[in-house]
Design a protein around this motif. Structure first.
Motif, mmCIF file in Angstrom:
data_model
loop_
_atom_site.group_PDB
_atom_site.id
_atom_site.type_symbol
_atom_site.label_atom_id
_atom_site.label_comp_id
_atom_site.label_asym_id
_atom_site.label_seq_id
_atom_site.Cartn_x
_atom_site.Cartn_y
_atom_site.Cartn_z
ATOM 1 N N SER A 117 0.982 -1.148 0.140
ATOM 2 C CA SER A 117 -0.067 -0.061 0.052
ATOM 3 C C SER A 117 0.698 1.201 0.037
ATOM 4 N N LEU A 121 0.997 4.170 -2.907
ATOM 5 C CA LEU A 121 0.663 5.555 -2.613
ATOM 6 C C LEU A 121 2.124 6.352 -3.060
ATOM 7 N N ALA A 188 -4.862 7.532 4.353
ATOM 8 C CA ALA A 188 -5.454 6.869 3.232
ATOM 9 C C ALA A 188 -5.944 5.568 3.241
ATOM 10 N N VAL A 189 -6.877 5.242 2.515
ATOM 11 C CA VAL A 189 -7.608 4.127 2.914
ATOM 12 C C VAL A 189 -7.457 3.153 1.367
ATOM 13 N N CYS A 190 -6.674 2.171 1.660
ATOM 14 C CA CYS A 190 -6.277 1.349 0.328
ATOM 15 C C CYS A 190 -7.012 0.177 0.288
ATOM 16 N N TYR A 191 -7.814 -0.158 -0.761
ATOM 17 C CA TYR A 191 -8.698 -1.219 -1.142
ATOM 18 C C TYR A 191 -8.143 -2.201 -1.900
ATOM 19 N N THR A 193 -5.313 -3.768 -2.456
ATOM 20 C CA THR A 193 -3.970 -3.408 -2.853
ATOM 21 C C THR A 193 -3.317 -4.644 -3.777
ATOM 22 N N GLN A 198 -7.844 -2.996 -7.554
ATOM 23 C CA GLN A 198 -7.112 -2.134 -6.367
ATOM 24 C C GLN A 198 -7.623 -0.613 -6.467
ATOM 25 N N ASP A 199 -7.893 -0.005 -5.548
ATOM 26 C CA ASP A 199 -8.447 1.373 -5.480
ATOM 27 C C ASP A 199 -7.993 1.921 -4.109
ATOM 28 N N TYR A 200 -8.030 3.347 -4.076
ATOM 29 C CA TYR A 200 -7.540 4.136 -2.666
ATOM 30 C C TYR A 200 -8.332 5.292 -2.796
ATOM 31 N N LYS A 215 -16.884 6.116 -2.184
ATOM 32 C CA LYS A 215 -16.134 4.835 -2.489
ATOM 33 C C LYS A 215 -16.990 3.533 -2.469
ATOM 34 N N CYS A 221 -9.632 -3.604 3.131
ATOM 35 C CA CYS A 221 -8.873 -2.234 3.290
ATOM 36 C C CYS A 221 -7.928 -2.030 4.125
#
Length: 256
Positions: A117, A121, A188-191, A193, A198-200, A215, A221
């Motif tokens: 993650s 980022l 930050a919220v990381c989905y 990863t 993946q998304d954040y 989101k 997460c």
């Protein structure tokens, strides 16, 4: 016969270590949790493995029974664990069971969601003068926590936080962190990863709850909190400082 607890990494098969891939390839029995590990991770062994078990719907007794049967048949087992087995991998209870059965085992580390993650980022989690400590924890739910490890106690350090398994309680996390980090603290919220989807989302403690709801993140997460996520106000480290000598580098004085 050996059971290999293999760190499968955060999702992307390319983030598995060479040792992990080689070990998995020579094991006739594969166990992995399909809910936590994408199927692409085992694509390379679908034809070579004799048996592949998705343990998402299996309990500890059932997975142990598979391992015990393989042991009696002299077959090595690859037990894939998402991320790194040492971090929320639940290998402790598995090891306890197979030790009682007298079965040999080995643990192979993997890339954690925290490392992946931070890479996604493009951030360093430790910056000189900002934070030199990363605390990895989870938010209290079904698993009981000692008082000294509850989030408000950890937050008193001001360290960079990596919070697992807490997305459904993001509002409570924010409430408990604001008194220690302030509303303007980056988060930050990381989905999922390194998974294909993946998304954040990034924001501050003041606005992250609304952003997460937009989101529609509800599971899988990692939450990262700390000033390191959004600051240029940090000193260069001593690592490459030409004025700092160490065992591998001497200070070169200019000639007069």
């Amino acid at each position: 016969m050996t059971v290999y607890f293999i760190g499968a990494g955060p999702g992307d098969p390319d983030l598995m270590t060479i040792k992990a891939v080689k070990t998995m390839a020579r094991c006739p029995v594969i166990l992995y949790a399909g809910s936590l590990i994408p199927t692409q991770v085992i694509d390379s062994v679908r034809e070579s493995a004799e048996a592949i078990y998705d343990t998402a719907e299996m309990n500890l007794d059932e997975t142990t029974a598979v391992i015990e049967k393989a042991a009696k048949e002299g077959k090595d087992v690859a037990r894939l664990q998402c991320g790194d087995p040492a971090l929320y991998g639940a290998i402790g209870e598995q090891i306890r069971r197979i030790e009682a059965l007298g079965i040999d085992y080995e643990v192979i580390p993997g890339v954690s969601a925290v490392a992946a993650s931070a890479a996604m980022l493009k951030k360093e989690l430790t910056l000189s003068g900002v934070s030199q400590t990363v605390i990895m924890t989870r938010y209290e739910g079904k698993t009981p926590f000692p008082e000294r490890e509850r989030l408000p106690a950890l937050a008193q350090s001001g360290a960079t936080l990596a919070i697992h398994l807490g997305i459904t309680r993001i509002h409570k996390i924010v409430e408990e962190l604001i008194p220690h980090y302030g509303e303007d603290c980056p988060i930050a919220v990381c989905y999922r990863t390194s998974w294909p989807d993946q998304d954040y989302v990034v924001g501050t403690l003041a606005d992250i709850v609304a952003k997460v709801r937009l989101k529609k993140f509800t599971r899988t997460c990692l939450i990262l909190v700390g000033k390191v996520l959004d600051t240029e106000d940090f000193a260069d480290s001593y690592l490459y400082d030409k004025g700092q000598a160490h065992i591998f580098r001497k200070i070169h004085k200019s000639k007069k």
